[in-house]
Design a protein around this motif. Sequence first.
Motif, PDB file in Angstrom:
ATOM      1  N   LYS A  37       1.802   2.314   5.996  1.00  0.00           N
ATOM      2  CA  LYS A  37       1.907   2.784   4.613  1.00  0.00           C
ATOM      3  C   LYS A  37       2.674   4.100   4.599  1.00  0.00           C
ATOM      4  CE  LYS A  37      -0.761   4.458   0.648  1.00  0.00           C
ATOM      5  NZ  LYS A  37       0.302   4.012  -0.275  1.00  0.00           N
ATOM      6  N   GLU A  38       3.704   4.168   3.811  1.00  0.00           N
ATOM      7  CA  GLU A  38       4.523   5.368   3.744  1.00  0.00           C
ATOM      8  C   GLU A  38       4.172   6.213   2.526  1.00  0.00           C
ATOM      9  OE1 GLU A  38       8.664   4.664   4.236  1.00  0.00           O
ATOM     10  OE2 GLU A  38       8.403   3.408   6.013  1.00  0.00           O
ATOM     11  N   ILE A  39       4.261   7.524   2.693  1.00  0.00           N
ATOM     12  CA  ILE A  39       3.934   8.478   1.649  1.00  0.00           C
ATOM     13  C   ILE A  39       5.235   9.077   1.114  1.00  0.00           C
ATOM     14  CG2 ILE A  39       2.741  10.634   1.109  1.00  0.00           C
ATOM     15  CD1 ILE A  39       0.886   8.304   1.669  1.00  0.00           C
ATOM     16  N   VAL A  45      -1.213  12.920   1.131  1.00  0.00           N
ATOM     17  CA  VAL A  45      -1.294  12.374   2.471  1.00  0.00           C
ATOM     18  C   VAL A  45      -2.737  12.394   2.962  1.00  0.00           C
ATOM     19  CG1 VAL A  45      -0.840  14.611   3.573  1.00  0.00           C
ATOM     20  CG2 VAL A  45      -0.301  12.493   4.801  1.00  0.00           C
ATOM     21  N   ILE A  48      -5.064  13.077   9.206  1.00  0.00           N
ATOM     22  CA  ILE A  48      -4.664  12.339  10.402  1.00  0.00           C
ATOM     23  C   ILE A  48      -5.113  13.123  11.632  1.00  0.00           C
ATOM     24  CG2 ILE A  48      -2.678  11.522  11.749  1.00  0.00           C
ATOM     25  CD1 ILE A  48      -1.199  11.089   9.142  1.00  0.00           C
ATOM     26  N   LEU A 139       2.255   9.717  12.134  1.00  0.00           N
ATOM     27  CA  LEU A 139       2.922  10.590  11.159  1.00  0.00           C
ATOM     28  C   LEU A 139       4.341  10.113  10.882  1.00  0.00           C
ATOM     29  CD1 LEU A 139       2.062  14.373  11.761  1.00  0.00           C
ATOM     30  CD2 LEU A 139       1.915  13.087   9.628  1.00  0.00           C
ATOM     31  N   LYS A 141       5.436   7.081  11.022  1.00  0.00           N
ATOM     32  CA  LYS A 141       5.351   5.905  10.168  1.00  0.00           C
ATOM     33  C   LYS A 141       4.985   6.306   8.736  1.00  0.00           C
ATOM     34  CE  LYS A 141       3.975   2.661  13.828  1.00  0.00           C
ATOM     35  NZ  LYS A 141       5.152   1.763  13.711  1.00  0.00           N
ATOM     36  N   THR A 142       4.109   7.323   8.615  1.00  0.00           N
ATOM     37  CA  THR A 142       3.689   7.783   7.292  1.00  0.00           C
ATOM     38  C   THR A 142       4.876   8.350   6.518  1.00  0.00           C
ATOM     39  OG1 THR A 142       1.474   8.284   8.112  1.00  0.00           O
ATOM     40  CG2 THR A 142       2.134   9.330   6.044  1.00  0.00           C
TER      41      THR A 142
END
Length: 452
Positions: A37-39, A45, A48, A139, A141-142
């Motif tokens: 899942k991207e922010i 956010v 993490i 991170l 990927k986020t």
Amino acid sequence: MQKIILLLFIIVFPGACFSQDSLTWVLATTAVKRDGKEIHIGEKVADINFNRILNNNNKRTTLYNFLDKPLIIDFWHQYCTVCVGEFSRLEKLRQRFKDSVNILLVTFQSNTSTNEFFERRKAEGKPVLLPCVTEDTLLRKTFGHEGDPHIVWINTNGTVQAITSHIALNETNLSAWLKHGNIDLAVKSNQRDFDPYKPLLVNNNGGASGAFHYRSVLTGYIDSIPALSLFVRSDDKQTKLAAFNTTIDQLFKDAYAMFDTTAASYLNLDWLNKRVLYEYQDSSTAQYYSDAYDAGYGQLTAFQRNHLYCYELDLPVTFTTQQAAGIMLDELSKLFAIKPFTETRSVTGLALIRTADTDRLKTKGIAATGRIQQDSTMIVKDMPVSALVNVLNLNYYFPLVVDETGYPGNIDITIPLKEKDLHAVETALMNYGLALVPKRYDMPMLVLESFK
């Protein structure tokens, strides 16, 4: 795109790196996959966990532990020369804003590899003192992106307020961010499906289709669009020149008439290009187009496919039409190996003269018209002699006709006009006290010459 990134990653890695640090390779392969899942800007956010972190009191911590102040995340890796070159500037920013901003480095590389890199920097007198998360994939990927460095700006509530390139991370923008509590910066966005081997901006490859500053396109015949002579369109963004399904000589002539105002005075009225001399090999002129049309479907289709072109030029609006026409001529010259220029040449024409003392031409004042009817009859009513000359010059098979009558007023004249029968036209003109006499003229001509 992932294949391209991994290929670049392989190229920049020293050969021994894979055997000594296989973990970094595994992490890099995992990190570039967009499967999380991207922010985005304006979103919050999640916290993490960081299990590997250097230059920090706690070897394990979380993202939210850095949100006691606004947070800058800088994605990097040691084989990125730009990333490494930024460390000295980041150190200055750390010293300037250490009481008001947290700066966090993040890399997918192994903790061991990164620590060794930092030790080498320290030995060189260029230590990296900022905390650095290592062995990261989550991170990255986020905040999915292509290319480091990549900067994310997060406020103390965990809301992403900007995603930028490293260039935006400077003292001025940091000060403004802290003062106003928010900031509007150009977003760094990387198109995931960008293919450098496909045409730029076509089908949004690299951006919207209209995002160019300059563009020129040359194609062959396109049977789904009409034939259009060169036209100009200007708006508040662009100056456009375009012509569709036209011959080489017509492209040159129309562009030259726009470029050279002196030549325009005679080229713009030269409908059949009789003021154009063809000195290039295998000229596909408008004359041959007419012949192909008369010859029937097969020859016409062959001519269109082999000798018609579409051209379009788009420039910033700061370019004038004349400048655009100059660029068009330069491009056409290079593409077709033809040099266009004007020169006074001796050409054979037909002088239109008066042969009668009585006036057989004077108009009766009927509604003005100048045309060729479908039954091949030429009609000129209540118009000057120049209208008659213009209509005569609309015949491919007649030499260039020049008015030498000196007649001052408007005329009425109706004569049969057979396409290839000049004699019939001359006979009809005699009834009006007119004649066509062969004559040599020295006059400016547009010359299209092959490069030697």
